[in-house]
Motif scaffolding. Structure first.
Motif, PDB file in Angstrom:
ATOM      1  N   ARG A 161       9.793  -5.424   6.302  1.00  0.00           N
ATOM      2  CA  ARG A 161       8.400  -5.385   6.753  1.00  0.00           C
ATOM      3  C   ARG A 161       7.503  -4.889   5.621  1.00  0.00           C
ATOM      4  O   ARG A 161       6.457  -5.466   5.337  1.00  0.00           O
ATOM      5  CB  ARG A 161       8.278  -4.484   7.984  1.00  0.00           C
ATOM      6  N   LEU A 162       7.889  -3.795   4.952  1.00  0.00           N
ATOM      7  CA  LEU A 162       7.073  -3.250   3.868  1.00  0.00           C
ATOM      8  C   LEU A 162       6.979  -4.218   2.690  1.00  0.00           C
ATOM      9  O   LEU A 162       6.017  -4.190   1.929  1.00  0.00           O
ATOM     10  CB  LEU A 162       7.634  -1.910   3.407  1.00  0.00           C
ATOM     11  N   LEU A 163       7.977  -5.070   2.537  1.00  0.00           N
ATOM     12  CA  LEU A 163       7.947  -6.094   1.501  1.00  0.00           C
ATOM     13  C   LEU A 163       6.764  -7.032   1.694  1.00  0.00           C
ATOM     14  O   LEU A 163       6.271  -7.638   0.740  1.00  0.00           O
ATOM     15  CB  LEU A 163       9.262  -6.887   1.543  1.00  0.00           C
ATOM     16  N   ARG A 164       6.284  -7.119   2.932  1.00  0.00           N
ATOM     17  CA  ARG A 164       5.220  -8.055   3.278  1.00  0.00           C
ATOM     18  C   ARG A 164       3.820  -7.450   3.211  1.00  0.00           C
ATOM     19  O   ARG A 164       2.849  -8.174   3.366  1.00  0.00           O
ATOM     20  CB  ARG A 164       5.449  -8.552   4.715  1.00  0.00           C
ATOM     21  N   VAL A 165       3.692  -6.163   3.048  1.00  0.00           N
ATOM     22  CA  VAL A 165       2.389  -5.517   3.166  1.00  0.00           C
ATOM     23  C   VAL A 165       1.807  -5.220   1.779  1.00  0.00           C
ATOM     24  O   VAL A 165       2.436  -4.538   0.967  1.00  0.00           O
ATOM     25  CB  VAL A 165       2.498  -4.207   3.979  1.00  0.00           C
ATOM     26  N   GLY A 166       0.605  -5.734   1.518  1.00  0.00           N
ATOM     27  CA  GLY A 166      -0.067  -5.451   0.259  1.00  0.00           C
ATOM     28  C   GLY A 166       0.752  -5.871  -0.943  1.00  0.00           C
ATOM     29  O   GLY A 166       1.173  -7.020  -1.060  1.00  0.00           O
ATOM     30  N   GLN A 167       0.995  -4.938  -1.854  1.00  0.00           N
ATOM     31  CA  GLN A 167       1.767  -5.214  -3.073  1.00  0.00           C
ATOM     32  C   GLN A 167       3.264  -5.224  -2.837  1.00  0.00           C
ATOM     33  O   GLN A 167       4.033  -5.487  -3.762  1.00  0.00           O
ATOM     34  CB  GLN A 167       1.442  -4.164  -4.135  1.00  0.00           C
TER      35      GLN A 167
END
Length: 524
Positions: A161-167
């Motif tokens: 999920r964090l791979l998809r957010v912002g940078q």
């Protein structure tokens, strides 16, 4: 050299120089590939013609001084066994096709320059990129690291999920990739986070609907996570709203009060893959962009919107200042045995948050509220200290930073890569122009430059390829021979409204470039 490759790559290069795919910077990424791995081809041709002999026109731009020795990586070059590399951003497949087919990759075999990746990304539609962002795989299998530790599936899904957010956080994984998430989230909290809307503000009621909980239960968890720096929180007309955070700007900054905890900095940066530095510096838009140090150095009659720090201060009633994150965590990461601030002689209290962002900083105890007058004094102190005034890439100007090449992670990254990153070309809405007819070759500009990119030569100061158009050199020019001029409107980068919009804009572009590759133990 294939002329078509150079022509296509130059389309996105406003200054006339082509960026090569620089792999890693400032300890945020791994080592660069060897020349044999990268299949480099180079040319000594100049991308910008030299002025005719004896010709020295006034207000020569930066491009005339920096375009030399172009290097472009050849796309689609076969491997020794005759097959094409099929990597996360190279080879014969589009980003969308690669996302659908690749379960693992070696980013060090990247065969495209950052410029060529950007050109190829134009063939991927917003709809295709959105599908990549929203198609989060269901992770059902735990992962066992090489040292025998078991990583529960929910943490693997959370990092995806964090791979998809912002940078993002980079696609490369290692044994300690999930330590930070396992340290900061319980498994139930991680599962809760995965059900929250992405790229959107939501209330406790909307969270409850997504989670199948009561409003009180969901609201309590949102509050808890937001006060721990894992969700953002704003209050509008008495109603609280939350949104999912990126690694940066986000969790990293909002947990700065914990940097000096034993092992914390190591764990939070361990979340990032070796390719995070490469991706974040080649994504088509900056996280922060420099604004003119003051109005007097702008050659146009009016300064651009969101570029006057005095106007930004006037705009908001709530302002706060916090310590510089970079100058706090850098000595800790380097293991220099020094306390934050001891290794750098620039001011420490330099990060200004505005409006809703300032309220979050104040409520979470990571910044102190200041008046408009004190805020002006803080920013003027930074200008006087030769620092770059940078603003978050949003129309709301959520954060104003004061940075310098000897201590800022972003600027040090540019220096470490000798300016060889695409984002450098999107760093400013201005260009620096020099009137060589007026220049007296005093060297004041070279001594002042916070990127150390101006060198004195017999015919005057020469600007290197790391100029971020901050205007500091112009503040000390005794004859006013250096000015900032606004780029034509069609050449300016898109300014998202707020942090959530910026997250989405960057994520869409990263999806188009093939930077999003999920980790799934079931596919190993």
């Amino acid at each position: 050299m294939d002329k078509k490759i150079l022509d296509e790559a130059s389309k996105i290069s406003r200054r006339g120089f082509v960026t090569a795919g620089a792999l890693g910077a400032l300890g945020l990424a791994g080592c660069a590939p060897s020349e044999s791995e990268g299949n480099l081809a180079s040319t000594g041709e100049d991308a910008a013609a030299e002025p005719a002999a004896g010709e020295k026109t006034a207000w020569n731009g930066v491009a005339d001084e920096v375009t030399r020795d172009i290097t472009v990586k050849v796309p689609g070059k076969p491997t020794p066994d005759g097959n094409y590399y099929v990597t996360f951003n190279g080879g014969p497949l589009t980003a969308a096709e690669q996302h659908a087919q690749i379960s693992s990759y070696d980013w060090r075999k990247n065969e495209l320059s950052a410029s060529q990746i950007a050109v190829d990304a134009q063939t991927v539609t917003d709809e295709e990129a959105e599908a990549i962002l929203m198609n989060e795989p269901e992770i059902t299998q735990d992962y066992v690291t090489s040292d025998g530790r078991t990583i529960p599936a929910v943490y693997i899904a959370l990092r995806n999920r964090l791979l998809r957010v912002g940078q993002g956080v980079g696609c490369e994984v290692h044994d300690n990739t999930w330590d930070f998430l396992m340290q900061e989230f319980t498994e139930d909290e991680a599962a809760f986070y995965l059900k929250l809307p992405n790229f959107a503000y939501f209330t406790d009621t909307e969270a409850a609907e997504a989670e199948g909980m009561t409003v009180e239960e969901a609201g309590g968890i949102c509050e808890e996570l937001s006060y721990r720096g894992l969700l953002n929180r704003v209050t509008r007309q008495g109603t609280k709203y939350y949104h999912v955070l990126a690694f940066a700007h986000g969790m990293l900054e909002f947990m700065m009060d914990r940097y000096e905890e034993d092992g914390f900095v190591e764990s939070v940066f361990g979340l990032c893959g070796a390719d995070y530095g490469y991706q974040s510096r080649n994504q088509g838009s900056p996280m922060y962009f420099p604004i003119p140090a003051n109005q007097e150095i702008v050659g146009d009659t009016e300064i651009l919107p969101n570029h006057d720090w005095n106007e930004i201060i006037d705009r908001y009633d709530t302002l706060c200042v916090a310590p510089c994150q970079c100058r706090t965590f850098t000595p800790i990461r380097a293991g220099e045995g020094q306390k934050p601030g001891e290794w750098c002689d620039h001011p420490m209290e330099t990060c200004v948050a505005t409006g809703e962002q300032a309220q979050y900083y104040i409520e979470n105890g990571i910044g102190r509220q200041v008046s408009k007058e004190e805020c002006r004094e803080i920013l003027q102190r930074g200008v006087d200290a030769g620092m770059v005034i940078e603003v978050m890439c949003t129309a709301e100007c959520d954060v104003i930073c004061q940075c310098h090449g000897d201590c800022c992670a972003i600027l040090r990254g540019f220096i470490a890569l000798d300016g060889d990153v695409e984002n450098l070309h999107y760093m400013s809405q201005y260009e620096l122009q020099v009137d060589y007819d007026q220049c007296i070759k005093c060297g004041s500009c070279a001594a002042r430059c916070p990127l150390f990119t101006i060198e004195m030569a017999d015919d005057g100061p020469q600007i290197g390829n790391m100029c971020v158009r901050c205007g500091q050199c112009a503040t000390v020019c005794p004859v006013g021979a250096r000015k900032l001029f606004a780029l034509p409107e069609e050449e300016r980068f898109t300014m998202p409204k707020d942090m959530v919009d910026d997250y989405h804009m960057k994520a869409l572009e990263r999806a188009k470039r093939g930077y999003i590759n999920d980790f799934d133990p079931a596919k190993l």
